[in-house]
Design a protein around this motif. Structure first.
Motif, PDB file in Angstrom:
ATOM      1  N   GLU A   1      30.510   6.612  26.953  1.00 45.40           N
ATOM      2  CA  GLU A   1      30.367   6.305  28.357  1.00 45.40           C
ATOM      3  C   GLU A   1      29.943   7.527  29.142  1.00 45.40           C
TER       4      GLU A   1
ATOM      5  N   LEU B   1      26.339   8.059  28.722  1.00 49.91           N
ATOM      6  CA  LEU B   1      25.531   7.120  29.512  1.00 49.91           C
ATOM      7  C   LEU B   1      25.568   7.486  30.992  1.00 49.91           C
TER       8      LEU B   1
ATOM      9  N   THR C   1      22.487   8.438  33.325  1.00 52.04           N
ATOM     10  CA  THR C   1      22.215   7.589  34.481  1.00 52.04           C
ATOM     11  C   THR C   1      22.247   8.405  35.756  1.00 52.04           C
TER      12      THR C   1
ATOM     13  N   LEU D   1      33.663   1.625  36.967  1.00 52.70           N
ATOM     14  CA  LEU D   1      33.247   0.587  36.024  1.00 52.70           C
ATOM     15  C   LEU D   1      34.409  -0.385  35.933  1.00 52.70           C
TER      16      LEU D   1
ATOM     17  N   HIS E   1      23.001  -8.053  35.349  1.00 53.12           N
ATOM     18  CA  HIS E   1      23.351  -6.693  35.753  1.00 53.12           C
ATOM     19  C   HIS E   1      23.656  -6.651  37.231  1.00 53.12           C
TER      20      HIS E   1
ATOM     21  N   HIS F   1      24.554  -3.664  39.455  1.00 54.77           N
ATOM     22  CA  HIS F   1      24.873  -2.259  39.601  1.00 54.77           C
ATOM     23  C   HIS F   1      24.236  -1.694  40.846  1.00 54.77           C
TER      24      HIS F   1
ATOM     25  N   GLU G   1      20.819   1.081  26.779  1.00 50.38           N
ATOM     26  CA  GLU G   1      22.008   1.839  26.402  1.00 50.38           C
ATOM     27  C   GLU G   1      23.255   1.227  27.027  1.00 50.38           C
ATOM     28  N   GLU G   2      23.057   0.778  28.237  1.00 47.57           N
ATOM     29  CA  GLU G   2      24.214   0.261  28.947  1.00 47.57           C
ATOM     30  C   GLU G   2      24.702  -1.025  28.306  1.00 47.57           C
TER      31      GLU G   2
ATOM     32  N   ILE H   1      28.365  -1.661  27.015  1.00 45.59           N
ATOM     33  CA  ILE H   1      29.161  -2.758  27.566  1.00 45.59           C
ATOM     34  C   ILE H   1      29.601  -3.704  26.455  1.00 45.59           C
TER      35      ILE H   1
ATOM     36  N   LEU I   1      29.222  -1.898  37.703  1.00 46.25           N
ATOM     37  CA  LEU I   1      29.129  -0.447  37.584  1.00 46.25           C
ATOM     38  C   LEU I   1      28.546   0.057  38.893  1.00 46.25           C
TER      39      LEU I   1
END
Lengths: 160, 160
Positions: free
Chosen positions: A122, A125, A129, A146, B100, B102, B121-122, B126, B146
């Motif tokens: 995490e 990521l 991000t 999250l 998603h 976010h 990646e997310e 997840i 997120l």
DNA sequence: ATATTATTGAAAATGATTATCAATAAGGAA
DNA sequence: TTCCTTATTGATAATCATTTTCAATAATAT
């Protein structure tokens, strides 16, 4: 024994930051910090009020709200919204940009579970991000949340 | 031309789900869905009320709240809390478990930016997290959010 | 010790959301 | 189609968390 409460020189670790900002060190503020430090996570303003009241009965709810707002502004406390209409607060614990604030929230009964699994992936990521978002949108990221919503064990059992 | 609005047979894609649940298809509900479908994301209840009002002036704010609650319960709409005291709503768009949701939220001016970078990646993270959490806590995860908090470009510039 | 002014707490105000309830209208039955 | 049942609506009032107001108090600098 709460981590850091007695450390950082006489009078407590956060007092330096208070004086530096021109804020006064008062009894209500000390006790609110103490309660936050000794408590489990995600307390509501009223939870905090009630705990402070045990120690310092002349406390007012207004002062709790005002102090929490100040602490959030100072970066000592995080404020969360779990969608149940009341905000929750917890100490930042000083890890700065890498604290974790992740929860499982039962949409049926409101139960909240903290978790800190998968931290490494995490963090990776989040780091990527964060960099991408700062570059792309010029956004300076201070922190993140999250949250997972669903049904806890009990509520799942009941609904079956 | 909103995706899916005219698809799925005569009368709209969501009507089946309504009838199946024993809910009636009314003018207020149709127009609220239409507004949600045609709109950008994260509208507040009042935003929605005002837009519906343009089309259907006898709408009541109460009905907007009630309908949104129903749509959330049916899984057609997500409800978000950005910490500014009012909930935001947006259509689920039917991707089921992989939508998603976010955002970057400026803690200074309240500006909200959607983003959908790093999706692969997310999703991976997840998925792993979801599995782990379901196993460890018996939690049935329905969805997640997120959110990044910080300063947007403008506010960052002003503060410098 | 004193003056300055940030802080406090009670009470009132605010603002989003929810409950109440009589009137209305959707959808099934005849 | 028309009638009946009952879900739905919308105006109003109520609720509940959070903010604002303001005079009294107390923390710090001098």
């Amino acid at each position: 024994m709460p981590r850091g409460w007695y450390g950082g020189g006489p009078g407590g670790w956060w007092q330096r930051q208070f004086r530096g900002g021109g804020y006064r060190i008062t009894m209500p503020r000390q006790i609110i910090l103490q309660v936050l430090d000794e408590s489990k996570r995600h307390l509501s303003a009223e939870d905090i009020y009630l705990k402070v009241y045990q120690i310092y009965p002349t406390i007012g709810l207004t002062t709790v709200y005002r102090t929490l707002e100040l602490l959030v502004r100072m970066g000592l406390v995080f404020k969360f919204d779990f969608g149940d209409g009341r905000a929750r607060y917890e100490l930042t614990r000083g890890d700065g940009n890498l604290s974790h604030h992740h929860h499982l929230i039962c949409t049926n009964c409101g139960r909240i579970i903290d978790y800190d699994d998968f931290i490494e992936e995490e963090l990776e990521l989040i780091k990527k991000t964060r960099q991408e978002l700062e570059k792309k949108y010029g956004f300076e990221i201070r922190n993140h949340t999250l949250q997972f919503y669903g049904l806890c064990k009990k509520c799942k059992a009941i609904k079956e």
